[in-house]
Design an enzyme around this catalytic site. Structure first.
Site, PDB file in Angstrom:
ATOM      1  N   LYS A 272      -7.663   6.494   9.582  1.00 44.23           N
ATOM      2  CA  LYS A 272      -7.974   5.050   9.554  1.00 44.23           C
ATOM      3  C   LYS A 272      -8.510   4.532  10.898  1.00 44.23           C
ATOM      4  O   LYS A 272      -9.008   3.414  10.967  1.00 44.23           O
ATOM      5  CB  LYS A 272      -6.707   4.252   9.194  1.00 44.23           C
ATOM      6  CG  LYS A 272      -6.011   4.695   7.908  1.00 44.23           C
ATOM      7  CD  LYS A 272      -6.800   4.308   6.687  1.00 44.23           C
ATOM      8  CE  LYS A 272      -6.139   4.654   5.371  1.00 44.23           C
ATOM      9  NZ  LYS A 272      -4.964   3.893   5.040  1.00 44.23           N
TER      10      LYS A 272
ATOM     11  N   GLU B   4      -0.950 -10.808   2.634  1.00 43.41           N
ATOM     12  CA  GLU B   4      -0.704 -10.033   3.860  1.00 43.41           C
ATOM     13  C   GLU B   4      -0.967 -10.913   5.086  1.00 43.41           C
ATOM     14  O   GLU B   4      -0.199 -10.899   6.053  1.00 43.41           O
ATOM     15  CB  GLU B   4      -1.600  -8.793   3.874  1.00 43.41           C
ATOM     16  CG  GLU B   4      -1.180  -7.770   2.830  1.00 43.41           C
ATOM     17  CD  GLU B   4      -2.130  -6.596   2.672  1.00 43.41           C
ATOM     18  OE1 GLU B   4      -1.716  -5.591   2.091  1.00 43.41           O
ATOM     19  OE2 GLU B   4      -3.281  -6.689   3.109  1.00 43.41           O
TER      20      GLU B   4
ATOM     21  N   GLY C  88      -7.085  -4.937   2.619  1.00 41.84           N
ATOM     22  CA  GLY C  88      -7.349  -5.511   1.306  1.00 41.84           C
ATOM     23  C   GLY C  88      -7.785  -4.500   0.268  1.00 41.84           C
ATOM     24  O   GLY C  88      -8.103  -4.870  -0.863  1.00 41.84           O
ATOM     25  N   GLY C  89      -7.762  -3.210   0.680  1.00 46.39           N
ATOM     26  CA  GLY C  89      -8.080  -2.160  -0.302  1.00 46.39           C
ATOM     27  C   GLY C  89      -7.161  -2.247  -1.511  1.00 46.39           C
ATOM     28  O   GLY C  89      -7.545  -1.886  -2.628  1.00 46.39           O
TER      29      GLY C  89
ATOM     30  N   ASP D  98       2.647  -3.248   8.196  1.00 44.37           N
ATOM     31  CA  ASP D  98       1.653  -3.089   7.127  1.00 44.37           C
ATOM     32  C   ASP D  98       0.676  -1.975   7.483  1.00 44.37           C
ATOM     33  O   ASP D  98       0.551  -1.591   8.648  1.00 44.37           O
ATOM     34  CB  ASP D  98       0.902  -4.419   6.910  1.00 44.37           C
ATOM     35  CG  ASP D  98       0.209  -4.481   5.555  1.00 44.37           C
ATOM     36  OD1 ASP D  98       0.248  -3.492   4.795  1.00 44.37           O
ATOM     37  OD2 ASP D  98      -0.382  -5.539   5.244  1.00 44.37           O
TER      38      ASP D  98
ATOM     39  N   THR E 195       1.116   3.573   2.306  1.00 41.70           N
ATOM     40  CA  THR E 195       1.816   3.834   3.573  1.00 41.70           C
ATOM     41  C   THR E 195       3.046   2.926   3.671  1.00 41.70           C
ATOM     42  O   THR E 195       4.130   3.359   4.080  1.00 41.70           O
ATOM     43  CB  THR E 195       0.869   3.606   4.776  1.00 41.70           C
ATOM     44  OG1 THR E 195      -0.394   4.214   4.488  1.00 41.70           O
ATOM     45  CG2 THR E 195       1.436   4.208   6.040  1.00 41.70           C
TER      46      THR E 195
ATOM     47  N   GLY F 255       0.825  -1.213   0.000  1.00 42.37           N
ATOM     48  CA  GLY F 255       0.000   0.000   0.000  1.00 42.37           C
ATOM     49  C   GLY F 255       0.853   1.256   0.000  1.00 42.37           C
ATOM     50  O   GLY F 255       2.080   1.191   0.066  1.00 42.37           O
TER      51      GLY F 255
HETATM   52  C1  5RP Z   1      -3.582  -3.599   0.761  1.00 45.41           C
HETATM   53  C2  5RP Z   1      -3.899  -3.163   2.143  1.00 45.41           C
HETATM   54  C3  5RP Z   1      -3.353  -1.855   2.593  1.00 45.41           C
HETATM   55  O1  5RP Z   1      -2.638  -2.041   3.764  1.00 45.41           O
HETATM   56  C4  5RP Z   1      -4.487  -0.911   2.842  1.00 45.41           C
HETATM   57  O2  5RP Z   1      -5.291  -0.851   1.692  1.00 45.41           O
HETATM   58  C5  5RP Z   1      -3.995   0.487   3.222  1.00 45.41           C
HETATM   59  O3  5RP Z   1      -3.369   1.050   2.112  1.00 45.41           O
HETATM   60  P1  5RP Z   1      -2.847   2.541   2.115  1.00 45.41           P
HETATM   61  O4  5RP Z   1      -1.652   2.576   2.999  1.00 45.41           O
HETATM   62  O5  5RP Z   1      -2.521   2.814   0.663  1.00 45.41           O
HETATM   63  O6  5RP Z   1      -3.966   3.426   2.612  1.00 45.41           O
HETATM   64  O7  5RP Z   1      -4.561  -3.830   2.899  1.00 45.41           O
HETATM   65  O8  5RP Z   1      -4.208  -4.804   0.439  1.00 45.41           O
END
Ligand code: 5RP
Length: 219
Positions: A121, A103, A95-96, A81, A31, A29
């Site tokens: 978040k 993961e 899972g976005g 993560d 982050t 992702g």
């Molecule tokens: C990817 C994920 C990411 O950790 C989640 O979507 C957060 O992403 P971002 O840091 O871009 O907001 O689960 O499958």
């Protein structure tokens, strides 16, 4: 501070949890991209990384960080993560970015899960973000019916094929009053590869990027 600056801040802060001479579990992702970039600065002090997606592997390799096969690794001290939502118990929706299954696999190998996230978040109750479910394509319609029976509106993420060659259903309107029970229930349906409720594999620590700096939440 902008959201990107908050992500950079927590990506950097997560380095404090990386043990010298260790293998690091790396999520997926925007982050986590900040974490990978920060990790590059100490790459000579780690053995390498086990990655949760092709995208993260590419970024790690581009920085000269070795990406190790998860099957060749017995244990990982720390998995870092992001999350789409995290609550006050460390339960998460993830899972976005469609990487939820890998993961969860890397999180399962790791001893501790460090979540890095900006303050948008953090939620009281999970479920405003649609819950991703990775499914084997031939089971998608049946799983969508089952989710509907639980009160969720499952929509196929059009045009997305996961690193495992599967599909994603995004489930809107699910009440996640008991994330552990819901994760257990959905996981057992035929054709479900994994569900993006991280209750069993919840975070032990969340480094939350706020306007006042990084807040450390422990669960
Ligand atoms: C990817 C994920 C990411 O950790 C989640 O979507 C957060 O992403 P971002 O840091 O871009 O907001 O689960 O499958």
């Amino acid at each position: 501070m902008t959201q990107d600056e908050l992500k950079a801040l927590v990506g950097q802060a997560a380095l404090a949890y990386v043990q010298p001479g260790s293998i690091v579990g790396v999520g997926t992702g925007s982050t986590v991209n900040c974490f990978i970039d920060a990790l590059a600065g100490i790459k000579d002090r780690i053995v390498g990384a086990v990655s949760s997606s092709e995208r993260s592997s590419e970024r790690l390799r581009a920085h000269g960080i070795a990406v190790l096969d998860s099957n060749a690794v017995d244990s990982i001290p720390v998995y870092v993560d992001g999350a789409d939502e995290i609550d006050h118990h460390g339960f998460m929706i993830k899972g976005g970015g469609a990487a939820l299954t890998r993961e969860k696999i890397v999180a399962d190998i790791a001893k501790s899960f460090i979540c890095i996230a900006d303050e948008s978040k953090l939620v009281d109750t999970l479920g405003r973000f649609p819950v991703p479910v990775e499914v084997i394509p031939m089971a998608a319609a049946q799983i969508a019916r089952r989710l509907r029976a639980l009160g969720g509106d499952a929509r196929l993420r059009v045009g997305v094929v996961t690193d495992n060659g599967c599909s994603i259903l995004d489930v809107h309107g699910m009440a996640l009053i008991d994330p552990m029970a819901m994760e257990r229930e959905i996981n057992q349906w035929p054709g479900v590869v994994s569900v993006g409720i991280f209750a069993r594999h919840r975070a032990g620590v969340c480094l939350l990027g706020t306007a006042q700096g990084v807040k450390t939440l422990t669960f």
